[in-house]
Every structure is written in C-alpha cells, then in structure tokens.
Design a protein around this motif. Structure first.
Motif, mmCIF file in Angstrom:
data_model
loop_
_atom_site.group_PDB
_atom_site.id
_atom_site.type_symbol
_atom_site.label_atom_id
_atom_site.label_comp_id
_atom_site.label_asym_id
_atom_site.label_seq_id
_atom_site.Cartn_x
_atom_site.Cartn_y
_atom_site.Cartn_z
ATOM 1 N N ARG A 184 1.059 -0.701 -0.347
ATOM 2 C CA ARG A 184 0.136 -0.132 0.284
ATOM 3 C C ARG A 184 1.035 1.777 -0.037
ATOM 4 N N ALA A 185 1.881 1.274 1.277
ATOM 5 C CA ALA A 185 2.916 2.640 0.875
ATOM 6 C C ALA A 185 3.081 2.847 -0.497
ATOM 7 N N VAL A 209 -1.627 5.919 7.196
ATOM 8 C CA VAL A 209 -0.711 7.136 9.520
ATOM 9 C C VAL A 209 -1.513 6.746 10.451
ATOM 10 N N ARG A 210 -3.249 6.355 9.834
ATOM 11 C CA ARG A 210 -4.112 6.373 10.755
ATOM 12 C C ARG A 210 -4.570 5.156 11.697
ATOM 13 N N ASP A 249 7.782 5.528 7.004
ATOM 14 C CA ASP A 249 8.121 5.769 6.083
ATOM 15 C C ASP A 249 7.127 6.547 5.695
ATOM 16 N N MET A 250 5.863 6.063 6.113
ATOM 17 C CA MET A 250 4.353 6.661 5.597
ATOM 18 C C MET A 250 4.452 8.456 6.433
ATOM 19 N N ASP A 297 12.510 6.118 13.368
ATOM 20 C CA ASP A 297 13.113 5.563 12.181
ATOM 21 C C ASP A 297 14.318 7.055 12.162
ATOM 22 N N ALA A 298 15.471 6.817 11.989
ATOM 23 C CA ALA A 298 16.451 7.952 11.965
ATOM 24 C C ALA A 298 16.689 8.043 10.747
ATOM 25 N N ARG A 299 16.611 6.942 10.299
ATOM 26 C CA ARG A 299 17.707 6.797 8.686
ATOM 27 C C ARG A 299 16.464 7.913 8.024
#
Length: 250
Positions: free
Chosen positions: A159-160, A183-184, A191-192, A220-222
C-alpha cells in the motif's frame, strides 16, 4: 522371515540426511540471530552432504545475499533453479538480487516466472512493482502494487509503495489521502509519516508536516539520510526531492 537390512549406501544416505537436519537447524538459528556468515557455513556443509537438494542451495543464496555478496548469491539461486525449476522461491530471491545490481529487466523476468508458478503471490507483484519503478515504469509499477494490495489488503508496504507511485504519477491529492489513511491505521509507520511530511510541506502545511517529521525520525532516524532514502528505501524522485527540500529548510 528376516527383516531386510539397509545396504551400506542406504546407511550412508540416512546418516547424511540426519546430519543435514542438524545442520539446517543450526543454520536457521544462526539466521535468526543475524549471523549470516555462520549460517552460510552450515548451508555449505549441508550442500557437501546433499549436493542435489535445491532448498539448500537457495538458502545459502539467501545467507550470501544478506551479506551483500550478490553475485555469489545469484550463482546459488541458479543452481537451485537448475535442480528444481518449479519452485518459486529461488526465482523470487534471485529477482531481489538482480534489483541490488539494478538489473531491472532480469528482476522483472524472475518475478514473472514466480507469477507463472504462483499467480496470486502478492510479494511477487510488489517486488515486480519495485523493479518496474527502478526501470522508471511508474504506471506499471503502480498497477503491480495495486494488484498486491488486492490480493493482500493488510500488506502495508505494498500500500505504501502504491501511494508513492501515485505521487510520482502526479496524483497528489489521492496520494495524500492514502498517506493519511496509512498513518491513521499504522501510526508507527515511519515511512509513511516521512512521506506525508514531504507531501504536506509541498502543499504549504508546514506545521503539520513538522509534526509528522518529528514522529518519523523518532521512529526511524534513517529518514534523515537522503542517500538511504533514495538508494536503499528507493523512494520515487518527486517525493524524495520534496523531503530533501523540507530538510534543507528545517
């Protein structure tokens, strides 16, 4: 009547099978612990005992791919396919290896082969979408991602990927709606959140964009590393460029 006794050859084969079963257990344990070099050694020892077992070659390929030894992994997948061309896993994993080398058409061909064997495999559709995205075939990529979602509605990464492809195709409002929905549903999906940051900032919603950004990098700091976003996560260029512009004014 006397019970039949095993011939010396049969005894050796049974001993080899039992040895390989132990080695496979050790290889799986090493894999779960992230010790891929150790896992490779166990797979190699298993292959020495049963050299015509395609699963052993395929699994050693996975261990080598996890160490980014891509060409060696491909050689193992090739051997697995020679031994048993009807099994989809070696094609699927070889496709991933070809993607690492940016050999998009070869990857697509392998995913096509998976779908010949297992036509309803959502992972193969998602991965073929990734390879088509690598080849800049964005509409075809979006179609594959959508097919993966149709087959597995809870497949969040498909989906992403579909949403990012929509954004690349200029379907901005549809993409933002999907980003919000994801996000919800998955509030810890970094990622989203990062993608929604970029899309909202482009629309001028700076405050909301910053809120999602703090959540994204906290998870996620990446996503602060644009080389990682582009080369490893492989975001499409439009959304990646938007995120970079946001970071440059942060």
């Amino acid at each position: 009547m006397a019970e039949p006794t095993a011939t010396p050859t049969e005894q050796v084969q049974q001993e080899d099978i039992e040895t390989v079963e132990d080695l496979v257990e050790q290889a799986l344990t090493a894999t779960q612990a992230g010790n891929f070099a150790e896992a490779e050694r166990y797979w190699s020892q298993s292959i020495d005992k049963l050299p015509n077992n395609p699963a052993l070659w395929s699994n050693r390929g996975n261990a080598r791919l996890s160490q980014n030894r891509v060409r060696e992994a491909i050689a193992d997948y090739n051997r697995a396919i020679e031994l048993y061309p009807q099994a989809p896993d070696a094609y699927l994993n070889r496709g991933i290896a070809w993607e690492r080398l940016q050999k998009w058409e070869k990857a697509i061909a392998d995913y096509n082969q998976v779908l010949e064997i297992t036509p309803d495999d959502p992972i193969a559709y998602n991965n073929r979408g990734n390879a088509k995205a690598g080849a800049l075939q964005w509409q075809e990529a979006a179609d594959d991602y959508q097919k993966a979602v149709d087959l597995a509605p809870e497949y969040a990464f498909a989906r992403a990927n579909h949403t990012l492809a929509l954004y690349e195709l200029g379907k901005t409002q549809q993409a933002i709606r999907e980003l919000r929905n994801l996000v919800r549903k998955y509030p810890k999906f970094a990622d989203m959140r990062a993608a929604l940051t970029a899309a909202l900032w482009e629309q001028g919603s700076l405050g909301e964009a910053e809120s999602h950004w703090y959540a994204a990098v906290g998870l996620d700091a990446r996503y602060r590393d644009m080389d990682w976003v582009r080369q490893v996560r492989r975001w499409p260029p439009t959304i990646a460029n938007a995120l970079e512009r946001f970071q440059n004014i942060e």
